[in-house]
Design an enzyme around this catalytic site. Sequence first.
Site, PDB file in Angstrom:
ATOM      1  N   GLU A  45       0.816  -1.200  -0.033  1.00 50.22           N
ATOM      2  CA  GLU A  45      -0.057  -0.053   0.020  1.00 50.22           C
ATOM      3  C   GLU A  45       0.899   1.202  -0.068  1.00 50.22           C
ATOM      4  O   GLU A  45       2.067   1.462   0.843  1.00 50.22           O
ATOM      5  CB  GLU A  45      -0.810  -0.064   1.159  1.00 50.22           C
ATOM      6  CG  GLU A  45      -1.861   1.225   1.326  1.00 50.22           C
ATOM      7  CD  GLU A  45      -2.925   0.674   2.398  1.00 50.22           C
ATOM      8  OE1 GLU A  45      -4.097   1.626   2.404  1.00 50.22           O
ATOM      9  OE2 GLU A  45      -2.676   0.169   3.223  1.00 50.22           O
ATOM     10  N   LYS A 114      -9.269   3.087  -3.019  1.00 50.68           N
ATOM     11  CA  LYS A 114      -9.558   2.339  -1.871  1.00 50.68           C
ATOM     12  C   LYS A 114     -11.121   2.738  -1.381  1.00 50.68           C
ATOM     13  O   LYS A 114     -11.431   3.838  -1.398  1.00 50.68           O
ATOM     14  CB  LYS A 114      -8.639   2.631  -0.662  1.00 50.68           C
ATOM     15  CG  LYS A 114      -8.785   1.515   0.470  1.00 50.68           C
ATOM     16  CD  LYS A 114      -7.733   2.128   1.393  1.00 50.68           C
ATOM     17  CE  LYS A 114      -7.597   0.975   2.733  1.00 50.68           C
ATOM     18  NZ  LYS A 114      -6.426   1.304   3.383  1.00 50.68           N
ATOM     19  N   CYS A 175      -6.045  -3.241   1.699  1.00 49.43           N
ATOM     20  CA  CYS A 175      -5.737  -3.430   3.247  1.00 49.43           C
ATOM     21  C   CYS A 175      -7.073  -3.693   3.939  1.00 49.43           C
ATOM     22  O   CYS A 175      -7.286  -4.747   3.646  1.00 49.43           O
ATOM     23  CB  CYS A 175      -4.966  -2.090   3.560  1.00 49.43           C
ATOM     24  SG  CYS A 175      -4.157  -2.541   5.260  1.00 49.43           S
ATOM     25  N   SER A 357      21.181  -0.078  33.947  1.00 52.71           N
ATOM     26  CA  SER A 357      21.193  -0.095  35.174  1.00 52.71           C
ATOM     27  C   SER A 357      21.341  -1.601  35.910  1.00 52.71           C
ATOM     28  O   SER A 357      21.311  -1.740  37.154  1.00 52.71           O
ATOM     29  CB  SER A 357      19.942   0.386  35.592  1.00 52.71           C
ATOM     30  OG  SER A 357      18.718  -0.529  35.234  1.00 52.71           O
TER      31      SER A 357
END
Length: 733
Positions: A45, A114, A175, A357
């Site tokens: 896309e 789309k 999509c 740490s």
Amino acid sequence: MGRKVVVAVCTLNQWALDFEGNLNRILQSIQEAKEMGALYRTGPELEVCGYSCEDHFHEPDTFLHSWQVLAELLKSATCKDILIDVGMPVQHRNVSYNCRVAFLNKKILLIRPKMILCEDGNYRETRWFSCWTKERQVEDYYLPRMITSITNQTVVPIGDAVISTRDTCIGFEICEELWNPQSRHIPLSLDGVEIISNGSGSYMELRKAYVTVDLVKSATFKSGGAYLFSNLRGCDGQRIYFNGCSCVAVNGEIVSRGLQFALHDVEVITATIDLEDIRSYRTQISSRSHLAAANAPFPRITVDFALSDDEDIYLTISPPVECKYLTPEEEIELGPACWLWDYLRRSGQGGFFLPLSGGVDSTSTACIVYSMCTQICDAVQKGESQVLYDVRKILCQSDYMPSDPMELCNRLLVTCYMASENSSQETKQRASQLANEIGSYHFPIVIDSAVSAVIGIFTTATGLVPKFRSKGGCPRQNLALQNIQARLRMVLSYLFAQLMLWVRGRPGGLLVLGSSNVDEALRGYMTKYDCSSADVNPIGGISKTDLKSFLHYAKSRFFLPSLSEILQAPPTAELEPLSDGQITQTDEQDMGMTYAELSEFGRLRKTFHCGPFSMFQKLVHVWSNKCTPQEVAEKVKHFFRCYAINRHKMTVLTPSYHAETYSPDDNRFDHRPFLYRVHWNWQFKTIDDAVAQMTKDKRIKLSDSTTVQEVSGSNTNIAAHFNMRRDRKGVLI
């Protein structure tokens, strides 16, 4: 014979607004598809401009440059004699659309907009685009003059149509149309479309990879046909990492599938499909044939081109393949590491700086960088020239050849243990041992003089000396003294990040890595502008539970024995004074809740959209074996008080790799206020009334014996206790 076709599906690592790089990757994918015998190529896309251009889609430049890229594709000899469709934005009658553009031999065949846009999670498509709402209709699109000069076409069709070749028919989804309940592949299949192409931009979340496979298989199981799913991969400028996993399905079976994570920018997979298998499969489903006979037809764009030839007898049909899914631990190993690699090579910086740490969070971040170095070495050994070029560019060494992950990690990662008088020898030793095992350039510093200087300035100005709680100070003094240490570590991190390559005789600077997990962000258990403030944070979307599971996995995956001690140690900020050299402060005690409980609060708040009362209603049953209704009520109210007090911290949260469905990232994923009424009077009163009623009735329906720790485990989620459902992208939640 003319019945077998070879199709190519491409996975590309594109970058928003990198028109030159995007063009080159598209051309490379087309060349590889042709070399593999394909006569049809599809891609992801918005591959021309990059998916995450966002408000740049409001700029006419983005549309202009996309057409310029398409012009180069049309002119290129690489694109000769192969049917191609690419994703790009197109404006038609002053409306912006997210489109597929299909072309063949310098002729544009169809612009397909789309029809269903995505608006959930990290998607905001309707901010920039509109849906094409005219089903089975096309209009004339007037081409830009630069395109007309190449194609000799003035107008081309735009709309909801299909392409009919001499031997088959090709249709399109984009999509979200696959995820939507009214998917376009159903009417397309009923109209005889045999190959359906989907260019997608689907991003990674933990435990999500199966979803696309299930949807693609389902699309072809019910209606038959071939489904070509092409997805982006990589970080194109945002917190998300596109998921890859491009695939081809035929008649309900996956016959080809790409990788989920990889460092190379272009991946092409092909499949050989027997069109007669599709036709035979469909005719056996009588109910489908009856529906197809009444289905309204789509406009067909006829093209004098065939995807098959008479020599196809020599082609072997692609058999079904087994889809194997990575574990969450493997997804954490690979996904954030690939995201960091994309960020590093595109940022122009020379590596990373990490305050180490000796705890689970910073250790996880260090292991992810080491995973990145391991993947770089593997990719170079496999001949990935772009990876080698990028690592040489980062290191400013044209003849460098990475072979050992530890040696590469020493060049790319600087770690620093920033000790104060409240730090224990155990954490210092654990940090040093881990750094030695992964090879990072490591050194310890002591920040006490800087802390004393800052306190001295305050004392000079006010005449007062703040004290820790253990030495007679009030809670405000105690918290302020902790925050001084945390914020000074951030200041020192940026100082060292800017100058350490100068110290080592190299140009450039380092990116500061954050290491605050998603649960701490949700609770606000961090100092604003401390070490949680960094350039990027690879673990900011990952829960503490999953990070611990990842370190158990990494211990054997990378042979890091130091991880055993790190995992056994209780999480602590080490900001309050020690007692006889031992820590007196733990994270869970400070927070007033466990990390497992935090994960449940997070999923209920974000994924299940629960306010205080709804959360209480659910947890009073889930936790009934361990808490009374009153105790559940107090836990929920404590969480929401802390959430409200600390919500403002999300506005400055370091950009984090998105991985979890309950991320509290304010800027993209979690759109909620950052200023709340802390007491939640109405909501909490409703909870109190419910508790009073339960106490009066002396009855509550008990759940099973599953504990909160089990519910929040890496392979389970709260959906096991409530009605399981799927979100709009199909993710089980």
